[in-house]
Design an enzyme around this catalytic site. Structure first.
Site, mmCIF file in Angstrom:
data_model
loop_
_atom_site.group_PDB
_atom_site.id
_atom_site.type_symbol
_atom_site.label_atom_id
_atom_site.label_comp_id
_atom_site.label_asym_id
_atom_site.label_seq_id
_atom_site.Cartn_x
_atom_site.Cartn_y
_atom_site.Cartn_z
ATOM 1 N N GLY A 134 0.811 -1.211 0.000
ATOM 2 C CA GLY A 134 0.000 0.000 0.000
ATOM 3 C C GLY A 134 0.842 1.256 0.000
ATOM 4 O O GLY A 134 2.082 1.209 0.058
ATOM 5 N N CYS A 170 -2.752 11.698 11.387
ATOM 6 C CA CYS A 170 -1.818 12.629 10.742
ATOM 7 C C CYS A 170 -2.221 14.091 10.928
ATOM 8 O O CYS A 170 -1.361 14.974 10.994
ATOM 9 C CB CYS A 170 -1.694 12.309 9.257
ATOM 10 S SG CYS A 170 -3.264 12.203 8.367
ATOM 11 N N HIS A 187 -0.525 18.654 5.275
ATOM 12 C CA HIS A 187 -1.749 19.091 5.946
ATOM 13 C C HIS A 187 -1.514 20.465 6.574
ATOM 14 O O HIS A 187 -0.524 20.680 7.279
ATOM 15 C CB HIS A 187 -2.139 18.118 7.059
ATOM 16 C CG HIS A 187 -2.714 16.821 6.586
ATOM 17 N ND1 HIS A 187 -2.990 16.554 5.261
ATOM 18 C CD2 HIS A 187 -3.077 15.693 7.279
ATOM 19 C CE1 HIS A 187 -3.494 15.337 5.162
ATOM 20 N NE2 HIS A 187 -3.557 14.798 6.367
ATOM 21 N N THR A 213 2.473 12.546 5.007
ATOM 22 C CA THR A 213 2.940 11.190 4.697
ATOM 23 C C THR A 213 4.352 10.932 5.196
ATOM 24 O O THR A 213 4.859 9.812 5.067
ATOM 25 C CB THR A 213 2.872 10.904 3.182
ATOM 26 O OG1 THR A 213 3.727 11.795 2.470
ATOM 27 C CG2 THR A 213 1.450 11.043 2.677
#
Length: 365
Positions: free
Chosen positions: A14, A158, A253, A343
């Site tokens: 993934g 996150c 973010h 990430t």
């Protein structure tokens, strides 16, 4: 360190699993020796399992490419092949919780990105700069389950990475926070691959991400809590109200934050004092010189139009919280804009930092 520790990656095919594989390629402490994923990938060399869907933009690490992918559901396959595993599993929460427990029961520690165990009372939810003391609960967790060497430690959502370090730095400096209003502008990579359909994201903002607001409002209280007996006791403050949105940014973010201090007016810090607290903030990862730790965990910018994801997400190799537009708030006390790399700090590299902390504290010995 002369000998690198053999590690495994669950959910290795993934997006987050791939980031683990790439970020660990030249890690000074850890070496990927075991990869596992869903049954449909099991039995294939890793290069074949991720063929045409390698997303990281660089070649698959040559030492991992020939590894045979095992079925992540068979925890016994990992025995003798790795010292601990990173969990980037993409399954139902109950399935993940049970499976991570089975690895721990086999004596294989689990350093998890998944949310399944974040609210388990004896599982530490780590941001190493903030709550390394929560590692004390691991002994209680092992005793509770009768585990010898195995345990589970997780990282938080996150979106929290945008504001947790500046919040904690202020609290540690003697400026407790009563209330916060947080609005997140979250990158599409946070939804995994293939993620949000392009028709929904181009020329658009989606003002809802399932479960994110609850995580943003509640996980901070566990992180700021303390070990009490056999559980982690949540902090009572701050009260957080959040709105979480998805924006057409690939990585990074952003959050706008307004906060109110739990102090009399004459005891509240000035803007200059707040910036001093942030820029001087250092903690356990910096003291231990962990390989993935940023030298400057909090970076303050003074340009009126910063931080910006494209310009600032790679600050300190993607591990810093970048803050700008610190100013007075007409409703609460102060407000600011914060950015973190979702990430990296918010996912795989944050998990690697957790593992480095665990290694430095002797949990893999």
């Amino acid at each position: 360190m002369s000998e690198r520790i053999p590690v495994g990656v669950l959910g290795a095919t993934g997006m987050v699993g791939q980031r683990y594989i790439k970020l660990l390629e030249n890690h000074p402490w850890f070496k990927v020796t075991y990869v596992a994923a869903s049954p449909r990938s099991a039995g294939k060399p890793y290069r074949e399992a991720v063929e045409n869907r390698w997303l990281i933009g660089a070649d698959i690490p040559s030492d991992v490419a020939p590894l045979i992918v095992e079925d992540a559901n068979d925890e016994k396959k990992a025995l003798g092949k790795c010292r601990f595993v990173f969990s980037a599993l993409e399954m139902g929460k109950d399935e993940i919780k049970a499976l991570e427990g089975r690895y721990a029961a086999e004596g294989i520690p689990v350093v998890s990105n998944a949310s399944a165990n974040r609210w388990t009372e004896d599982v530490p939810m780590l941001i190493p700069e903030i709550n390394s003391s929560h590692l004390d609960i691991i002994a209680k967790q092992k005793a509770h389950h009768g585990w010898d060497k195995g345990f589970v430690a997780v990282k938080p959502n996150c979106s929290l990475q945008t504001y947790m370090m500046p919040l904690y730095a202020l609290i540690q400096a003697g400026y407790p926070v009563k209330r916060m209003i947080v609005t997140t502008l979250q990158a599409v990579s946070g939804a995994g691959y293939p993620g949000v359909p392009s028709f929904d994201m181009i020329d658009n903002i989606v003002p809802y991400i399932g479960g994110e607001e609850e995580k943003t409002e509640k996980e901070c209280l566990k992180i700021l809590g303390s070990v009490s007996g056999d559980v982690i006791q949540n902090a009572s403050l701050p009260v957080v109200s959040s709105t979480c949105t998805r924006v057409s940014v690939i990585d990074g973010h952003t959050a706008t934050v307004s906060l109110e201090f739990d102090l009399p007016e004459d005891k509240k810090p000035s803007l200059e004092e707040i910036e001093r607290v942030w820029t001087s903030f250092r903690s356990v990862p910096q003291e231990l010189n962990l390989p993935s730790a940023p030298e400057h965990p909090i970076v303050v910018r003074h340009e009126v139009n910063r931080p910006q994801p494209r310009r600032d997400r790679e600050t300190e190799k993607g591990m810093a919280c970048v803050i700008g537009r610190l100013r007075k708030c007409s409703v609460f006390d102060v407000k600011f804009v914060a950015l973190s790399h979702n990430t990296k700090r918010g996912a795989a590299l944050g998990g690697i930092l957790n593992a480095e902390l665990l290694k430095a504290k002797g949990f893999f010995d």
